[in-house]
Design a protein around this motif. Sequence first.
Motif, PDB file in Angstrom:
ATOM      1  N   LEU A 180     -30.150  26.893   6.909  1.00  0.00           N
ATOM      2  CA  LEU A 180     -31.337  25.120   6.824  1.00  0.00           C
ATOM      3  C   LEU A 180     -31.130  24.577   7.483  1.00  0.00           C
ATOM      4  CD1 LEU A 180     -33.466  25.166   5.237  1.00  0.00           C
ATOM      5  CD2 LEU A 180     -32.334  23.501   3.158  1.00  0.00           C
ATOM      6  N   LEU A 181     -29.931  24.190   7.444  1.00  0.00           N
ATOM      7  CA  LEU A 181     -29.760  22.491   8.452  1.00  0.00           C
ATOM      8  C   LEU A 181     -28.474  23.076   9.794  1.00  0.00           C
ATOM      9  CD1 LEU A 181     -29.187  20.501   4.993  1.00  0.00           C
ATOM     10  CD2 LEU A 181     -31.030  20.661   6.503  1.00  0.00           C
ATOM     11  N   SER A 182     -28.991  22.785  11.170  1.00  0.00           N
ATOM     12  CA  SER A 182     -28.219  23.009  11.610  1.00  0.00           C
ATOM     13  C   SER A 182     -27.802  21.238  12.862  1.00  0.00           C
ATOM     14  CB  SER A 182     -28.448  23.992  12.977  1.00  0.00           C
ATOM     15  OG  SER A 182     -30.395  23.206  13.709  1.00  0.00           O
ATOM     16  N   GLN A 183     -28.493  20.383  12.207  1.00  0.00           N
ATOM     17  CA  GLN A 183     -28.105  19.524  13.188  1.00  0.00           C
ATOM     18  C   GLN A 183     -27.604  18.798  12.176  1.00  0.00           C
ATOM     19  OE1 GLN A 183     -28.671  19.432  16.775  1.00  0.00           O
ATOM     20  NE2 GLN A 183     -29.507  21.296  15.542  1.00  0.00           N
ATOM     21  N   GLU A 184     -26.547  17.453  12.705  1.00  0.00           N
ATOM     22  CA  GLU A 184     -25.705  17.151  11.791  1.00  0.00           C
ATOM     23  C   GLU A 184     -25.503  16.030  11.393  1.00  0.00           C
ATOM     24  OE1 GLU A 184     -22.755  16.092   9.234  1.00  0.00           O
ATOM     25  OE2 GLU A 184     -22.985  18.375   9.861  1.00  0.00           O
ATOM     26  N   GLY A 185     -25.350  15.156  10.257  1.00  0.00           N
ATOM     27  CA  GLY A 185     -25.269  13.206  10.477  1.00  0.00           C
ATOM     28  C   GLY A 185     -26.885  13.367   9.405  1.00  0.00           C
ATOM     29  N   TRP A 186     -27.668  11.720  10.097  1.00  0.00           N
ATOM     30  CA  TRP A 186     -28.765  11.676   9.745  1.00  0.00           C
ATOM     31  C   TRP A 186     -30.196  12.710  11.033  1.00  0.00           C
ATOM     32  CZ3 TRP A 186     -29.175   5.893  10.285  1.00  0.00           C
ATOM     33  CH2 TRP A 186     -28.357   5.125   9.461  1.00  0.00           C
ATOM     34  N   ALA A 187     -29.466  13.148  10.844  1.00  0.00           N
ATOM     35  CA  ALA A 187     -30.876  13.968  12.030  1.00  0.00           C
ATOM     36  C   ALA A 187     -30.578  15.624  10.626  1.00  0.00           C
ATOM     37  CB  ALA A 187     -29.718  14.981  13.389  1.00  0.00           C
ATOM     38  N   ALA A 188     -30.183  15.959   9.840  1.00  0.00           N
ATOM     39  CA  ALA A 188     -29.682  17.357   8.959  1.00  0.00           C
ATOM     40  C   ALA A 188     -31.045  16.644   8.327  1.00  0.00           C
ATOM     41  CB  ALA A 188     -28.688  16.399   8.078  1.00  0.00           C
ATOM     42  N   ASN A 189     -30.783  15.182   7.738  1.00  0.00           N
ATOM     43  CA  ASN A 189     -31.870  14.199   7.316  1.00  0.00           C
ATOM     44  C   ASN A 189     -33.103  14.648   7.349  1.00  0.00           C
ATOM     45  OD1 ASN A 189     -30.375  13.263   5.362  1.00  0.00           O
ATOM     46  ND2 ASN A 189     -30.345  11.333   6.247  1.00  0.00           N
ATOM     47  N   THR A 245     -12.040  21.935   3.703  1.00  0.00           N
ATOM     48  CA  THR A 245     -11.258  21.227   5.327  1.00  0.00           C
ATOM     49  C   THR A 245     -13.216  20.822   5.220  1.00  0.00           C
ATOM     50  OG1 THR A 245     -12.071  23.235   6.472  1.00  0.00           O
ATOM     51  CG2 THR A 245     -10.071  22.384   6.284  1.00  0.00           C
ATOM     52  N   ARG A 246     -12.917  19.599   6.109  1.00  0.00           N
ATOM     53  CA  ARG A 246     -14.652  19.043   6.335  1.00  0.00           C
ATOM     54  C   ARG A 246     -15.012  19.559   7.184  1.00  0.00           C
ATOM     55  NH1 ARG A 246     -15.536  13.100   8.986  1.00  0.00           N
ATOM     56  NH2 ARG A 246     -17.694  12.582   8.292  1.00  0.00           N
ATOM     57  N   GLN A 247     -16.148  20.109   6.434  1.00  0.00           N
ATOM     58  CA  GLN A 247     -17.494  20.721   7.332  1.00  0.00           C
ATOM     59  C   GLN A 247     -18.465  20.077   7.915  1.00  0.00           C
ATOM     60  OE1 GLN A 247     -17.061  24.456   7.183  1.00  0.00           O
ATOM     61  NE2 GLN A 247     -15.374  23.479   6.129  1.00  0.00           N
ATOM     62  N   GLY A 248     -18.736  18.831   7.060  1.00  0.00           N
ATOM     63  CA  GLY A 248     -19.920  18.364   7.716  1.00  0.00           C
ATOM     64  C   GLY A 248     -21.278  17.414   6.700  1.00  0.00           C
ATOM     65  N   TYR A 249     -21.342  16.566   6.789  1.00  0.00           N
ATOM     66  CA  TYR A 249     -22.555  16.375   5.777  1.00  0.00           C
ATOM     67  C   TYR A 249     -23.619  17.222   5.665  1.00  0.00           C
ATOM     68  CZ  TYR A 249     -26.796  13.933   4.594  1.00  0.00           C
ATOM     69  OH  TYR A 249     -27.657  13.176   3.765  1.00  0.00           O
ATOM     70  N   GLU A 257     -26.127  20.673   3.165  1.00  0.00           N
ATOM     71  CA  GLU A 257     -26.766  22.419   2.092  1.00  0.00           C
ATOM     72  C   GLU A 257     -26.271  23.387   0.967  1.00  0.00           C
ATOM     73  OE1 GLU A 257     -28.055  26.931   4.694  1.00  0.00           O
ATOM     74  OE2 GLU A 257     -28.147  24.451   5.448  1.00  0.00           O
ATOM     75  N   ARG A 258     -25.034  22.968   0.683  1.00  0.00           N
ATOM     76  CA  ARG A 258     -24.387  23.776  -0.169  1.00  0.00           C
ATOM     77  C   ARG A 258     -24.691  23.726  -1.512  1.00  0.00           C
ATOM     78  NH1 ARG A 258     -17.978  24.326  -1.530  1.00  0.00           N
ATOM     79  NH2 ARG A 258     -18.003  25.579  -2.888  1.00  0.00           N
ATOM     80  N   LEU A 259     -25.034  22.039  -1.615  1.00  0.00           N
ATOM     81  CA  LEU A 259     -25.948  21.479  -2.329  1.00  0.00           C
ATOM     82  C   LEU A 259     -27.052  21.716  -2.990  1.00  0.00           C
ATOM     83  CD1 LEU A 259     -24.061  17.973  -1.855  1.00  0.00           C
ATOM     84  CD2 LEU A 259     -23.388  19.151  -3.984  1.00  0.00           C
ATOM     85  N   ILE A 260     -27.600  21.928  -2.156  1.00  0.00           N
ATOM     86  CA  ILE A 260     -29.193  22.613  -1.924  1.00  0.00           C
ATOM     87  C   ILE A 260     -29.218  24.029  -2.683  1.00  0.00           C
ATOM     88  CG2 ILE A 260     -30.593  22.840  -1.212  1.00  0.00           C
ATOM     89  CD1 ILE A 260     -31.013  20.631   0.886  1.00  0.00           C
ATOM     90  N   ARG A 261     -28.405  24.593  -1.666  1.00  0.00           N
ATOM     91  CA  ARG A 261     -28.632  26.161  -2.420  1.00  0.00           C
ATOM     92  C   ARG A 261     -27.808  26.011  -3.591  1.00  0.00           C
ATOM     93  NH1 ARG A 261     -29.021  29.882   1.398  1.00  0.00           N
ATOM     94  NH2 ARG A 261     -29.327  29.413   4.000  1.00  0.00           N
ATOM     95  N   ASP A 262     -26.784  25.850  -4.161  1.00  0.00           N
ATOM     96  CA  ASP A 262     -25.841  26.049  -5.530  1.00  0.00           C
ATOM     97  C   ASP A 262     -27.139  25.510  -6.748  1.00  0.00           C
ATOM     98  OD1 ASP A 262     -23.186  26.082  -7.242  1.00  0.00           O
ATOM     99  OD2 ASP A 262     -24.327  24.866  -8.012  1.00  0.00           O
ATOM    100  N   THR A 263     -27.818  24.413  -6.479  1.00  0.00           N
ATOM    101  CA  THR A 263     -28.361  23.956  -7.928  1.00  0.00           C
ATOM    102  C   THR A 263     -30.092  24.713  -7.843  1.00  0.00           C
ATOM    103  OG1 THR A 263     -28.284  21.336  -6.679  1.00  0.00           O
ATOM    104  CG2 THR A 263     -29.847  21.957  -8.056  1.00  0.00           C
ATOM    105  N   PRO A 288     -22.796  14.422  -1.183  1.00  0.00           N
ATOM    106  CA  PRO A 288     -22.000  14.949  -0.266  1.00  0.00           C
ATOM    107  C   PRO A 288     -21.015  13.829  -0.847  1.00  0.00           C
ATOM    108  CG  PRO A 288     -24.232  15.030   0.664  1.00  0.00           C
ATOM    109  CD  PRO A 288     -23.868  14.035  -0.869  1.00  0.00           C
ATOM    110  N   ALA A 289     -19.978  14.105  -0.223  1.00  0.00           N
ATOM    111  CA  ALA A 289     -18.496  12.946  -0.155  1.00  0.00           C
ATOM    112  C   ALA A 289     -17.357  13.243   0.210  1.00  0.00           C
ATOM    113  CB  ALA A 289     -18.381  12.581  -1.502  1.00  0.00           C
ATOM    114  N   HIS A 290     -17.449  12.763   1.418  1.00  0.00           N
ATOM    115  CA  HIS A 290     -15.723  12.216   1.884  1.00  0.00           C
ATOM    116  C   HIS A 290     -15.437  10.999   2.149  1.00  0.00           C
ATOM    117  CE1 HIS A 290     -13.280  13.428   5.557  1.00  0.00           C
ATOM    118  NE2 HIS A 290     -13.543  12.565   5.720  1.00  0.00           N
TER     119      HIS A 290
END
Length: 250
Positions: free
Chosen positions: A183-192, A66-70, A75-81, A7-9
């Motif tokens: 799959l992921l509802s929390q933001e930032g490092w909490a998503a990890n 527009t920015r959606q957050g980490y 999650e989008r990267l995971i789903r696409d892969t 992910p990149a911003h």
Amino acid sequence: MIHICIPAHNEERTVGLLLWKIRKVMAEFGRKYRIMVLDDGSSDGTRAVLERYRRVLPLTVLNHQTRQGYAASLERLIRDTVDHSAYPKRDAIVTLQADFTESPDQMVPLIKAFEGGADLVAGRVEAEEGTPPRPVRLVRWLAPILVSRRFRDTPISDPVCGFRAYRVVVLKKALREAGQGRLLSQEGWAANVELAAKVAPHARQIAEVGLQVRNTVRQRKSRLRALSTLRHLIRVRDHASHLTRKERAA
């Protein structure tokens, strides 16, 4: 196939260096790979940098207008892969940051542990080059305490570290379990933390690999907000506790 998801911003200063280093590492390592970068609504030159590298690397670029957050980006990267993996039981997803603080050299021990049979290989920050920002130090210290019960039966001692390798099939199972929800509802490092918590039950073997973080190459201020991150971590912990109570009641 090793699917490298980033992910990149607003990372125009570092994302090109990161991609070229990945190319060098994977060429020497001799594994088939594919890079996936999601440009999360960048307002700098990130998109132009990615376009240049897309011509010379096995690189796929996804975009959020527009920015959606980490969390949404990861999650989008995971789903696409997962959707495009031809061999989910053999393929790996490696996740890392775009700011170049996590060196691509360290993908090698992650992938070797994966090839040794681990379905989830978690990175553990055990050495640092330079001094990390105070919010980063605070979160790294408190996070294992806050969520320790969730990972007490696993070797994951650094739950906020997002530099990991996953077997695609365990992510596919976690997505199936999530159903139509996120799959992921929390933001930032909490998503990890949330991702590890949802994948771990599907992993037959979990390994942990020591890593070094390079604070000296950071080209921008850390975006981590300690209080916000800790609130998200508490939500992850409380959600896990709620599910445990429901399982016991059932």
